[in-house]
Design a protein around this motif. Structure first.
Motif, PDB file in Angstrom:
ATOM      1  N   CYS A  97       0.861  -1.148   0.090  1.00 13.41           N
ATOM      2  CA  CYS A  97      -0.129   0.094  -0.058  1.00 13.41           C
ATOM      3  C   CYS A  97       0.787   1.400  -0.027  1.00 13.41           C
ATOM      4  O   CYS A  97       0.415   2.200  -0.589  1.00 13.41           O
ATOM      5  CB  CYS A  97      -0.800   0.167   1.375  1.00 13.41           C
ATOM      6  N   VAL A  98       1.989   1.242   0.703  1.00 15.56           N
ATOM      7  CA  VAL A  98       2.928   2.393   0.579  1.00 15.56           C
ATOM      8  C   VAL A  98       3.553   2.619  -0.598  1.00 15.56           C
ATOM      9  O   VAL A  98       3.526   3.752  -0.970  1.00 15.56           O
ATOM     10  CB  VAL A  98       3.868   2.302   1.739  1.00 15.56           C
ATOM     11  N   VAL A  99       3.890   1.639  -1.346  1.00 15.81           N
ATOM     12  CA  VAL A  99       4.664   1.766  -2.585  1.00 15.81           C
ATOM     13  C   VAL A  99       3.679   2.336  -3.646  1.00 15.81           C
ATOM     14  O   VAL A  99       3.843   3.376  -4.360  1.00 15.81           O
ATOM     15  CB  VAL A  99       5.236   0.674  -3.180  1.00 15.81           C
ATOM     16  N   LEU A 128      -3.273  -0.538   8.082  1.00 18.77           N
ATOM     17  CA  LEU A 128      -3.170  -0.338   9.544  1.00 18.77           C
ATOM     18  C   LEU A 128      -4.295  -1.457  10.362  1.00 18.77           C
ATOM     19  O   LEU A 128      -3.897  -1.769  11.313  1.00 18.77           O
ATOM     20  CB  LEU A 128      -3.570   1.119   9.946  1.00 18.77           C
ATOM     21  N   GLY A 129      -5.343  -1.463   9.649  1.00 13.48           N
ATOM     22  CA  GLY A 129      -6.231  -2.507  10.079  1.00 13.48           C
ATOM     23  C   GLY A 129      -5.421  -4.086   9.931  1.00 13.48           C
ATOM     24  O   GLY A 129      -5.848  -4.812  10.882  1.00 13.48           O
ATOM     25  N   GLY A 130      -4.848  -4.321   8.927  1.00 13.96           N
ATOM     26  CA  GLY A 130      -4.340  -5.589   8.878  1.00 13.96           C
ATOM     27  C   GLY A 130      -3.084  -5.674  10.206  1.00 13.96           C
ATOM     28  O   GLY A 130      -2.902  -6.828  10.790  1.00 13.96           O
ATOM     29  N   LEU A 131      -2.488  -4.703  10.295  1.00 15.35           N
ATOM     30  CA  LEU A 131      -1.597  -4.581  11.311  1.00 15.35           C
ATOM     31  C   LEU A 131      -2.280  -4.906  12.646  1.00 15.35           C
ATOM     32  O   LEU A 131      -1.662  -5.432  13.547  1.00 15.35           O
ATOM     33  CB  LEU A 131      -0.685  -3.412  11.380  1.00 15.35           C
ATOM     34  N   ALA A 132      -3.285  -4.193  12.991  1.00 17.34           N
ATOM     35  CA  ALA A 132      -3.988  -4.408  14.021  1.00 17.34           C
ATOM     36  C   ALA A 132      -4.495  -5.881  14.194  1.00 17.34           C
ATOM     37  O   ALA A 132      -4.319  -6.356  15.607  1.00 17.34           O
ATOM     38  CB  ALA A 132      -5.289  -3.705  14.204  1.00 17.34           C
ATOM     39  N   PHE A 133      -4.815  -6.443  13.118  1.00 19.49           N
ATOM     40  CA  PHE A 133      -5.133  -8.153  13.228  1.00 19.49           C
ATOM     41  C   PHE A 133      -3.947  -8.899  13.661  1.00 19.49           C
ATOM     42  O   PHE A 133      -4.071  -9.722  14.605  1.00 19.49           O
ATOM     43  CB  PHE A 133      -6.069  -8.381  12.111  1.00 19.49           C
ATOM     44  N   GLU A 192       6.547  -0.760   9.866  1.00 16.45           N
ATOM     45  CA  GLU A 192       5.541  -0.621   8.924  1.00 16.45           C
ATOM     46  C   GLU A 192       4.593   0.313   9.347  1.00 16.45           C
ATOM     47  O   GLU A 192       4.171   1.185   8.451  1.00 16.45           O
ATOM     48  CB  GLU A 192       5.124  -1.970   8.534  1.00 16.45           C
ATOM     49  N   ALA A 193       3.950   0.278  10.575  1.00 12.57           N
ATOM     50  CA  ALA A 193       2.818   1.196  11.055  1.00 12.57           C
ATOM     51  C   ALA A 193       3.654   2.711  10.887  1.00 12.57           C
ATOM     52  O   ALA A 193       2.703   3.555  10.466  1.00 12.57           O
ATOM     53  CB  ALA A 193       2.591   0.864  12.286  1.00 12.57           C
ATOM     54  N   ALA A 194       4.686   2.925  11.138  1.00 12.57           N
ATOM     55  CA  ALA A 194       5.174   4.238  11.131  1.00 12.57           C
ATOM     56  C   ALA A 194       5.305   4.724   9.715  1.00 12.57           C
ATOM     57  O   ALA A 194       5.063   5.815   9.379  1.00 12.57           O
ATOM     58  CB  ALA A 194       6.616   4.444  11.813  1.00 12.57           C
ATOM     59  N   THR A 195       5.585   3.749   8.737  1.00 14.54           N
ATOM     60  CA  THR A 195       5.808   4.082   7.345  1.00 14.54           C
ATOM     61  C   THR A 195       4.403   4.423   6.886  1.00 14.54           C
ATOM     62  O   THR A 195       4.298   5.462   5.979  1.00 14.54           O
ATOM     63  CB  THR A 195       6.473   3.044   6.667  1.00 14.54           C
ATOM     64  N   VAL A 196       3.398   3.664   7.172  1.00 16.24           N
ATOM     65  CA  VAL A 196       1.931   3.973   6.699  1.00 16.24           C
ATOM     66  C   VAL A 196       1.391   5.232   7.411  1.00 16.24           C
ATOM     67  O   VAL A 196       0.968   6.170   6.430  1.00 16.24           O
ATOM     68  CB  VAL A 196       0.942   3.125   7.257  1.00 16.24           C
ATOM     69  N   LEU A 197       1.826   5.601   8.623  1.00 13.73           N
ATOM     70  CA  LEU A 197       1.555   6.900   9.087  1.00 13.73           C
ATOM     71  C   LEU A 197       1.955   7.961   8.427  1.00 13.73           C
ATOM     72  O   LEU A 197       1.291   9.063   8.281  1.00 13.73           O
ATOM     73  CB  LEU A 197       1.851   6.840  10.427  1.00 13.73           C
TER      74      LEU A 197
END
Length: 206
Positions: free
Chosen positions: A71-73, A146-151, A169-174
Motif C-alpha cells: 500500500c505504501v509503494v 493499519l487494519g491488517g497490522l491491528a489484526f 511498517e505502521a510508522a511508514t504507513v502513518l
C-alpha cells in the motif's frame, strides 16, 4: 522597414506555435498520468484482496505484513502522479496561458484561452469532493494496512523480529498518511511551488 514587420510577425507566430506544441505535449502527459493514477486504486484493491485471501486461506496473520509495503509503494506512486497532474494544470494557468495571451491579439484573448483549466475549478461542490477523495485515498492506502497490522497484533505468538517489523511498517504507513494530507492541502502547504494546485485537482482536468 517593410521587411521588419513580416520578420517580427513570423517570430511571434513561431513562439505561439511552440507554446501550443508545449501545451499539447504536457496535456498528453497529464492525460497519461491521470489514467495511470486512477488505475492505481484498482491495482491496490486487487493486491489487498489477494493478500487478505491468502492470509485467510492459510490462517496466517503474518501474511498481513505484506499489506503495508504494498500500500505504501502504490500510495506514494499515486501521490507523486497526482502532484504532477496538478502541477501541470497550475503551470498552464499561471505561466503558459498568460505568456500565450500576451502574444495573441495583444493580450485581449486572455480570458478565453484554455478556459477549461479555470472552469472546472468553479464547481460549488469542489471543496467537499476534494475532502471526500482525500478520505478515500487515506482509507485505501493507510487505514486498510493499519487494519491488517491491528489484526496481526491481536494474535499471540508473534516473534520479536516480526513485531518490530510491524511497528516499523505502521510508522511508514502513518508517514504516507501525513504526506497525502500535506499534498491535499489539509496540513498546510505541500511545497514552495505556487503554480501547483493542491492534490486531487488534476482529477478534474481533461
Amino acid at each position: 522597414m517593410s521587411t521588419d514587420r513580416p520578420s517580427g510577425s513570423g517570430e511571434t507566430r513561431t513562439v505561439v506555435d511552440l507554446m501550443l506544441a508545449e501545451y499539447q505535449a504536457i496535456k498528453e502527459e497529464q492525460r497519461a498520468r491521470i489514467g495511470f493514477r486512477d488505475n492505481l486504486l484498482y491495482v491496490t484493491l486487487a493486491a489487498v484482496t489477494a493478500v487478505i485471501a491468502a492470509a485467510a486461506q492459510t490462517r496466517s496473520a503474518t501474511l498481513l505484513l505484506a499489506l503495508p509495503p504494498v500500500c505504501v509503494v502504490l500510495g506514494w506512486t499515486y501521490v507523486v502522479n497526482d502532484e504532477k497532474i496538478s502541477a501541470i494544470g497550475g503551470y498552464v494557468r499561471s505561466t503558459l496561458r498568460p505568456a500565450l495571451a500576451a502574444r495573441v491579439d495583444g493580450g485581449s484573448g486572455a480570458p478565453e484561452l484554455f478556459g477549461w483549466e479555470t472552469a472546472h475549478r468553479s464547481d460549488a461542490r469542489r471543496t467537499s469532493r476534494k475532502k471526500l477523495q482525500c478520505l478515500v485515498d487515506v482509507a485505501t492506502f493507510c487505514l486498510v494496512p493499519l487494519g491488517g497490522l491491528a489484526f496481526f497484533w491481536s494474535k499471540e505468538g508473534n516473534g520479536g523480529a516480526l513485531l518490530a517489523l510491524s511497528w516499523a511498517e505502521a510508522a511508514t504507513v502513518l508517514g504516507l498518511a501525513v504526506q497525502i494530507l500535506l499534498y491535499a492541502g489539509f496540513l498546510g502547504s505541500s511545497g514552495p511551488r505556487p503554480a501547483a494546485a493542491p492534490l486531487g485537482e488534476g482529477r478534474e482536468a481533461s
